[in-house]
Write a protein that holds these residues in place. Structure first.
Motif, short mmCIF file in Angstrom:
data_model
loop_
_atom_site.label_atom_id
_atom_site.label_comp_id
_atom_site.label_asym_id
_atom_site.label_seq_id
_atom_site.Cartn_x
_atom_site.Cartn_y
_atom_site.Cartn_z
N ALA A 194 28.27 10.99 -89.60
CA ALA A 194 27.54 9.75 -90.09
C ALA A 194 26.09 10.66 -88.69
O ALA A 194 25.32 10.39 -89.26
CB ALA A 194 27.71 8.97 -89.53
N ARG A 195 26.36 10.95 -87.60
CA ARG A 195 25.25 11.45 -86.78
C ARG A 195 24.47 12.78 -87.43
O ARG A 195 23.72 13.62 -86.92
CB ARG A 195 26.75 11.72 -85.28
CG ARG A 195 26.39 10.44 -84.60
CD ARG A 195 27.55 11.04 -83.77
NE ARG A 195 26.87 11.64 -82.57
CZ ARG A 195 27.04 11.70 -81.26
NH1 ARG A 195 28.68 11.84 -81.11
NH2 ARG A 195 26.36 12.48 -80.27
N LYS B 277 24.26 13.02 -90.46
CA LYS B 277 23.36 12.66 -91.47
C LYS B 277 21.55 12.09 -90.36
O LYS B 277 20.81 12.96 -91.36
CB LYS B 277 23.71 11.51 -92.46
CG LYS B 277 25.04 11.65 -93.45
CD LYS B 277 25.04 10.51 -93.85
CE LYS B 277 26.51 11.17 -95.02
NZ LYS B 277 26.78 10.07 -95.67
N GLU B 278 22.10 12.05 -89.67
CA GLU B 278 20.44 11.76 -88.94
C GLU B 278 20.12 12.87 -87.66
O GLU B 278 19.03 12.67 -87.46
CB GLU B 278 21.42 10.66 -87.46
CG GLU B 278 22.26 9.53 -88.74
CD GLU B 278 22.75 8.92 -87.69
OE1 GLU B 278 22.64 9.03 -86.31
OE2 GLU B 278 23.31 7.75 -87.84
N THR B 279 20.52 14.08 -88.37
CA THR B 279 19.64 15.24 -87.57
C THR B 279 19.66 16.10 -88.12
O THR B 279 20.28 16.45 -88.98
CB THR B 279 21.23 15.53 -85.90
OG1 THR B 279 20.33 16.34 -85.17
CG2 THR B 279 21.95 16.48 -86.55
N ASP B 280 18.49 16.40 -87.42
CA ASP B 280 17.94 18.33 -88.13
C ASP B 280 17.66 19.40 -86.66
O ASP B 280 17.08 20.29 -87.29
CB ASP B 280 16.59 18.75 -89.16
CG ASP B 280 15.49 17.89 -88.16
OD1 ASP B 280 15.68 17.53 -87.22
OD2 ASP B 280 14.41 17.38 -88.57
#
Length: 214
Positions: free
Chosen positions: A4-5, A7-10
């Motif tokens: 889940a984390r 998906k939130e970072t690039d």
């Protein structure tokens, strides 16, 4: 939670850390959905909502190898055989094969050794070094497997010892270390002739390298 984390970072370093952390979990704590998501990332290099950098893809291959063992060997071999891959991805596949070696049967282990050996004596120095170390890890599992009388007699095993004698300076040092992996492995009580020959040749190669300062 780690996925889940992701998906939130690039942020590349954050992505690598999350994937690495996933691979370090106990197998029994990672559910089927998480393994499927990791396998998709390892296969495609993408994790919704975006494609991930090659270094993240490489770490996904390693994480999958740690969590699924020999089940991932086909995917790893496929990446080794593929052309025009980013170097990090190929290196991840090479190291991954070293991680799953214990779960391979002797025929599959020899096939893995042959594919890795293709990258052990030419090309990118980092790839060469990782390939030599992986050959050593695979041979260590072979020495420890009473059923495996093939790996220590394979061309890959001969290549490893040849690199000690004739490789470039950096390759010689790594080949010595990799050979040490194989010699350190426990020897089955039912010692066979091929293991004896390999160990004798390996010790002789290391002794010669020590004598000439290699």
């Amino acid at each position: 939670a780690l996925l889940a984390r992701l998906k939130e970072t690039d942020d590349v370093e954050h992505e690598v850390a999350l994937v690495f952390a996933l691979g370090m979990q106990a197998k029994t704590t990672v559910d089927a959905a998480a393994v499927t998501a990791l396998r998709d990332l390892a296969t495609t290099g993408a994790s919704p909502p975006r494609a991930r950098p090659p270094v993240v893809h490489a770490h996904a291959l390693l994480a999958l190898a740690r969590l699924t063992g020999a089940e991932s060997s086909g995917l790893l071999l496929g990446f080794l055989r593929a052309r025009h891959l980013p170097g990090e991805v190929r290196q991840g596949a090479i190291v991954g094969l070293g991680l799953v070696g214990r779960g391979l049967d002797p025929v599959a282990r020899v096939a893995a050794l042959a594919e890795v050996a293709e990258h052990a004596d030419r090309g990118n120095p980092d790839t060469v070094g990782l390939a030599l170390l992986t050959i050593g890890r695979l041979l260590a599992t072979a020495v420890d497997d009473p059923a495996d009388r093939l790996s220590v007699a394979s061309p890959a095993a001969a290549l490893l010892l040849r690199e000690i004698a004739d490789g470039a300076a950096a390759s010689r040092r790594i080949a010595c270390l990799a050979t040490g992996f194989a010699l350190r492995a426990p020897v089955p009580a039912t010692q066979d002739a091929m293991r004896t020959v390999f160990r004798e040749r390996a010790v002789a190669a290391l002794a010669a390298a020590a004598d000439d300062g290699g």
